[in-house]
Write an enzyme that holds these catalytic residues in place. Structure first.
Site, PDB file in Angstrom:
ATOM      1  N   CYS A 105      35.029 -21.870  -1.942  1.00  0.00           N
ATOM      2  CA  CYS A 105      36.631 -22.945  -1.042  1.00  0.00           C
ATOM      3  C   CYS A 105      35.637 -23.729   0.138  1.00  0.00           C
ATOM      4  CB  CYS A 105      37.320 -21.996  -1.094  1.00  0.00           C
ATOM      5  SG  CYS A 105      36.800 -20.694  -0.088  1.00  0.00           S
ATOM      6  N   HIS A 136      36.335 -12.953   6.746  1.00  0.00           N
ATOM      7  CA  HIS A 136      37.246 -13.134   6.118  1.00  0.00           C
ATOM      8  C   HIS A 136      37.269 -13.352   8.105  1.00  0.00           C
ATOM      9  CE1 HIS A 136      34.694 -11.380   3.119  1.00  0.00           C
ATOM     10  NE2 HIS A 136      35.775 -11.737   2.775  1.00  0.00           N
ATOM     11  N   CYS A 159      36.765 -18.050   7.997  1.00  0.00           N
ATOM     12  CA  CYS A 159      37.150 -19.462   8.187  1.00  0.00           C
ATOM     13  C   CYS A 159      37.942 -19.824   9.027  1.00  0.00           C
ATOM     14  CB  CYS A 159      37.838 -18.955   6.857  1.00  0.00           C
ATOM     15  SG  CYS A 159      38.208 -20.312   6.203  1.00  0.00           S
ATOM     16  N   HIS A 198      41.724  -4.661   3.250  1.00  0.00           N
ATOM     17  CA  HIS A 198      40.941  -5.765   3.403  1.00  0.00           C
ATOM     18  C   HIS A 198      40.565  -5.793   4.258  1.00  0.00           C
ATOM     19  CE1 HIS A 198      40.541  -9.657   2.500  1.00  0.00           C
ATOM     20  NE2 HIS A 198      40.558  -9.604   1.020  1.00  0.00           N
ATOM     21  N   GLU A 249      39.670  -8.454   6.094  1.00  0.00           N
ATOM     22  CA  GLU A 249      40.723  -9.921   6.905  1.00  0.00           C
ATOM     23  C   GLU A 249      42.207  -9.710   7.184  1.00  0.00           C
ATOM     24  OE1 GLU A 249      42.046 -13.413   4.675  1.00  0.00           O
ATOM     25  OE2 GLU A 249      43.796 -14.053   5.518  1.00  0.00           O
ATOM     26  N   CYS A 278      46.264 -19.781   1.512  1.00  0.00           N
ATOM     27  CA  CYS A 278      44.902 -20.848   1.759  1.00  0.00           C
ATOM     28  C   CYS A 278      45.670 -21.806   0.764  1.00  0.00           C
ATOM     29  CB  CYS A 278      43.514 -20.928   2.501  1.00  0.00           C
ATOM     30  SG  CYS A 278      42.806 -20.367   0.607  1.00  0.00           S
ATOM     31  N   SER A 304      39.489 -10.278  -2.980  1.00  0.00           N
ATOM     32  CA  SER A 304      41.068 -10.553  -3.612  1.00  0.00           C
ATOM     33  C   SER A 304      42.067 -11.658  -4.567  1.00  0.00           C
ATOM     34  CB  SER A 304      41.729 -10.693  -2.666  1.00  0.00           C
ATOM     35  OG  SER A 304      43.052 -10.927  -2.066  1.00  0.00           O
ATOM     36  N   ASN A 305      41.407 -12.679  -4.295  1.00  0.00           N
ATOM     37  CA  ASN A 305      41.499 -14.229  -4.704  1.00  0.00           C
ATOM     38  C   ASN A 305      41.395 -13.973  -6.251  1.00  0.00           C
ATOM     39  OD1 ASN A 305      39.754 -16.146  -5.148  1.00  0.00           O
ATOM     40  ND2 ASN A 305      39.056 -14.965  -3.333  1.00  0.00           N
ATOM     41  N   SER A 356      34.237 -16.988  -3.759  1.00  0.00           N
ATOM     42  CA  SER A 356      33.624 -16.800  -3.076  1.00  0.00           C
ATOM     43  C   SER A 356      32.711 -16.512  -4.502  1.00  0.00           C
ATOM     44  CB  SER A 356      33.588 -15.162  -2.947  1.00  0.00           C
ATOM     45  OG  SER A 356      34.350 -14.422  -3.201  1.00  0.00           O
TER      46      SER A 356
HETATM   47  S1  SF4 Z   1      39.859 -18.621   0.417  1.00  0.00           S
HETATM   48 FE1  SF4 Z   1      38.958 -17.993   2.521  1.00  0.00          FE
HETATM   49  S2  SF4 Z   1      37.818 -18.603   3.047  1.00  0.00           S
HETATM   50 FE2  SF4 Z   1      38.306 -19.559   1.260  1.00  0.00          FE
HETATM   51  S3  SF4 Z   1      39.365 -21.284   2.204  1.00  0.00           S
HETATM   52 FE3  SF4 Z   1      40.747 -19.484   1.808  1.00  0.00          FE
HETATM   53  S4  SF4 Z   1      41.194 -18.191   3.368  1.00  0.00           S
HETATM   54 FE4  SF4 Z   1      39.293 -19.580   3.656  1.00  0.00          FE
END
Ligand code: SF4
Length: 326
Positions: free
Chosen positions: A25, A87, A109, A137, A139, A207, A236-237, A279
Site C-alpha cells: 500500500c 504503525h 502512515c 498491536h 498501531e 484504510c 493484521s491486514n 506489507s
Molecule cells: S495498511 Fe497501514 S500503512 Fe498501508 S495505507 Fe493502510 S494504514 Fe497506511
C-alpha cells in the site's frame, strides 16, 4: 520442462488467479522508502523502532543494508538517527526521543496519523473513546497513547456486553486501520444500538488498502478452491485476508513465501488464488507464481476489482534533506 518432470515436482492446480489490488500500500511503500533513503543519505547504521512494516522479508533486507531494528527508542544510542514505523507511535515516544536527543524520521502512515488526530480531538471534547482494534498491536498502542485516560479498547462485539462508560451520551468511536470491514461494521452497529448518540470519524478509519484487498479477496475466494495469502503472521491486514477468504468459501492459508506451501493443501485443487497483504513485496508473489508454473500451471491471470492510485510523499525530514542536497 517435460510433463513427467513437472509431475515429479508434485501436485499443481491448472489455474492460478491473482487478486488485484494486492500487496504494498502507499503507507508501506513510503515507510520502506524512508529507511532506504535514510541509509543512502546518512549511511548505516540507521535505527528503526519496531519492524518498519510487518514483513519478515522486508525487515531482513533492510537489516542487511545496515538498518538496526530495536523495540524501544530507549535502546537507541543518544544522538543517533531513528525511524519510527508505519504503525505510528505514542507522544511519549517522541518525548523520549527528544530527551535522548535522537534525530527522528517519522514514517507513520498518514492514514494512521488521521486516527491519532481524531483521538486527540474527541479527547479534547471530553468523549469516552471506544477504540476498535487488537490488543497489543503497535498501531493500537500508538493511538491509545494519544489519550490514554479516554480510550477504551474493544476487540469484538462480545466486549460490548459489559462495557460501561461515565456518560453514554458522550461516546465516540475510532478504529484500527487494518480490521475486517464486515466485522467492524457489525461492531459499530452494535455500538450505535448501545449508545444511540455515539459519534465517529467523518470517513472510515479502516484504510483504502485494507478495504480494497478485502473486496478483491472476496471475489477471488468465490472463484478458487484455495487462496494463499502472502504475509507475515504479525501482519493484521494479511490475517484478515485469510479470514475473509475462508468466510467466502475458500480454504485459505497465510504463508511468508512459496517454501511454506504444503503438498497436502494442493490435493484436488483446480484453481489456486494468490493475494498478498499490504506489507508483502511483489517479488514474493512472483516467486509463488513461478513455483506453480514450474509444476505445470499455464493459466495465470489477474482478477482486478478496484484500481488504486494512492501515493504519499516521503516523510518531511527526508524531503528536506533531499532538497538541501539538491
Ligand atoms: S495498511 Fe497501514 S500503512 Fe498501508 S495505507 Fe493502510 S494504514 Fe497506511
Amino acid at each position: 520442462m517435460t510433463s513427467s518432470a513437472q509431475a515429479s515436482l508434485g501436485r499443481a492446480p491448472k489455474r492460478v488467479l491473482l487478486a488485484a489490488p494486492r500487496g504494498y500500500c502507499a503507507g508501506v511503500d513510503r515507510a520502506v522508502q524512508a529507511v532506504e533513503e535514510a541509509l543512502d543519505l546518512y549511511g548505516p547504521p540507521v535505527y528503526v523502532r519496531k519492524e518498519i512494516v510487518h514483513n519478515k522479508h522486508v525487515v531482513q533486507q533492510l537489516a542487511e543494508r545496515g538498518a538496526i531494528f530495536v523495540e524501544e527508542e530507549t535502546e537507541v544510542p543518544e544522538g543517533k538517527l531513528v525511524v519510527f514505523s508505519a504503525h505510528g507511535v505514542a507522544p511519549t515516544v517522541h518525548e523520549n526521543a527528544q530527551a535522548r536527543q535522537l534525530r527522528t524520521i517519522d514514517a507513520t502512515c498518514p492514514l494512521v496519523t488521521k486516527v491519532h488526530v481524531e483521538a486527540r480531538k474527541f479527547a479534547e471534547q471530553g468523549y469516552t473513546i471506544i477504540l476498535i482494534g487488537h490488543e497489543g498491536h503497535e498501531e493500537v498502542e500508538g493511538t491509545t497513547g494519544e489519550a490514554p485516560a479516554n480510550i477504551v479498547l474493544v476487540q469484538t462485539a462480545d466486549d460490548l456486553e459489559d462495557l460501561a462508560v461515565d456518560d453514554p451520551d458522550r461516546v465516540a468511536y475510532i478504529t484500527q486501520t487494518t480490521l475486517s470491514v464486515d466485522e467492524t461494521t457489525e461492531i459499530i452497529a452494535r455500538l450505535r444500538e448501545k449508545f444511540p448518540n455515539i459519534v465517529g470519524p467523518k470517513s472510515d478509519d479502516i484504510c483504502y488498502a485494507t478495504t480494497n484487498r478485502q473486496i478483491a479477496v472476496k471475489q477471488l475466494a468465490s472463484e478458487c478452491d484455495l487462496v494463499l495469502v502472502i504475509g507475515s503472521t504479525n501482519s493484521s491486514n494479511s490475517n484478515r485476508l485469510v479470514e475473509v477468504a475462508r468466510e467466502h468459501g475458500a480454504t485459505s492459508h497465510l504463508i511468508d513465501n512459496s517454501l511454506q506451501v504444503r503438498e497436502e493443501w494442493l490435493e484436488g485443487v483446480e484453481t489456486v488464488g494468490i493475494t498478498s497483504g499490504a506489507s508483502a513485496p511483489e517479488e514474493l508473489v512472483e516467486q509463488l507464481v513461478a513455483f506453480f508454473r514450474e509444476r505445470g500451471a499455464e493459466d495465470v491471470s489477474e482478477l482486478r476489482t478496484v484500481d488504486e492510485d494512492v501515493r504519499f510523499m516521503l516523510p518531511k525530514e527526508i524531503r528536506t534533506e533531499l532538497a538541501a542536497r539538491g
